[in-house]
Design a protein around this motif. Structure first.
Motif, PDB file in Angstrom:
ATOM      1  N   ILE A   1      31.590  48.482 -23.081  1.00 25.04           N
ATOM      2  CA  ILE A   1      32.848  48.464 -22.315  1.00 25.04           C
ATOM      3  C   ILE A   1      32.938  47.183 -21.490  1.00 25.04           C
ATOM      4  O   ILE A   1      33.966  46.495 -21.523  1.00 25.04           O
ATOM      5  CB  ILE A   1      32.960  49.712 -21.402  1.00 25.04           C
ATOM      6  N   LEU A   2      31.885  46.847 -20.782  1.00 23.47           N
ATOM      7  CA  LEU A   2      31.905  45.637 -19.948  1.00 23.47           C
ATOM      8  C   LEU A   2      32.044  44.372 -20.780  1.00 23.47           C
ATOM      9  O   LEU A   2      32.613  43.379 -20.317  1.00 23.47           O
ATOM     10  CB  LEU A   2      30.663  45.584 -19.067  1.00 23.47           C
ATOM     11  N   SER A   3      31.562  44.388 -22.012  1.00 25.50           N
ATOM     12  CA  SER A   3      31.703  43.211 -22.875  1.00 25.50           C
ATOM     13  C   SER A   3      33.165  42.929 -23.198  1.00 25.50           C
ATOM     14  O   SER A   3      33.522  41.795 -23.523  1.00 25.50           O
ATOM     15  CB  SER A   3      30.910  43.387 -24.170  1.00 25.50           C
ATOM     16  N   LEU A   4      34.014  43.918 -23.082  1.00 29.84           N
ATOM     17  CA  LEU A   4      35.437  43.749 -23.384  1.00 29.84           C
ATOM     18  C   LEU A   4      36.168  42.958 -22.302  1.00 29.84           C
ATOM     19  O   LEU A   4      37.278  42.499 -22.514  1.00 29.84           O
ATOM     20  CB  LEU A   4      36.111  45.111 -23.583  1.00 29.84           C
ATOM     21  N   ALA A   5      35.536  42.802 -21.153  1.00 24.92           N
ATOM     22  CA  ALA A   5      36.146  42.025 -20.059  1.00 24.92           C
ATOM     23  C   ALA A   5      35.928  40.532 -20.251  1.00 24.92           C
ATOM     24  O   ALA A   5      36.571  39.723 -19.592  1.00 24.92           O
ATOM     25  CB  ALA A   5      35.574  42.468 -18.716  1.00 24.92           C
ATOM     26  N   GLU A   6      35.020  40.171 -21.116  1.00 24.06           N
ATOM     27  CA  GLU A   6      34.662  38.755 -21.294  1.00 24.06           C
ATOM     28  C   GLU A   6      35.627  38.031 -22.193  1.00 24.06           C
ATOM     29  O   GLU A   6      36.270  38.547 -23.031  1.00 24.06           O
ATOM     30  CB  GLU A   6      33.249  38.643 -21.853  1.00 24.06           C
TER      31      GLU A   6
END
Length: 110
Positions: free
Chosen positions: A105-110
């Motif tokens: 999920i956090l990788s989608l913010a990059e």
């Protein structure tokens, strides 16, 4: 919008009540987290990058969750391991699975 605010408030409340530490998530876990998201979460959430519309209208996309101000791996881990979510089915994942989904999920913010 109200549900997003309620989700953020619930996450903050859960974090405030915990002292658990979350180990650093390794980059290779992101692929496993993506697979889990597609298998377990995609029934309700838009789980892929640039996918803006979730199958369940009230379920935020994972990209929206990822860019929520203040969103961290710890917040996601706490949210995904809390015992009950009034807006989510009670999905039980292992600690590693939770960390992997959080990393994805956090990788989608990059």
């Amino acid at each position: 919008m109200e549900q997003d605010i309620a989700m953020r408030a619930a996450i903050i409340a859960v974090i405030a009540g915990t002292t658990a530490t979350v180990p650093v998530v390794q980059a290779q876990d992101i692929r496993h987290g993506r697979r889990l998201a597609l298998e377990v979460c995609a029934i309700c959430h838009a789980v892929l990058a640039d996918q803006t519309r979730s199958p369940v209208a009230e379920a935020p996309s994972f990209e929206t969750v990822a860019v929520t101000p203040g969103m961290t791996a710890m917040a996601l881990n706490v949210w995904l391991t809390a015992q009950s979510h009034p807006t989510m089915p009670n999905i039980i994942l292992s600690r590693t699975d939770v960390q992997d989904v959080s990393a994805y999920i956090l990788s989608l913010a990059e």
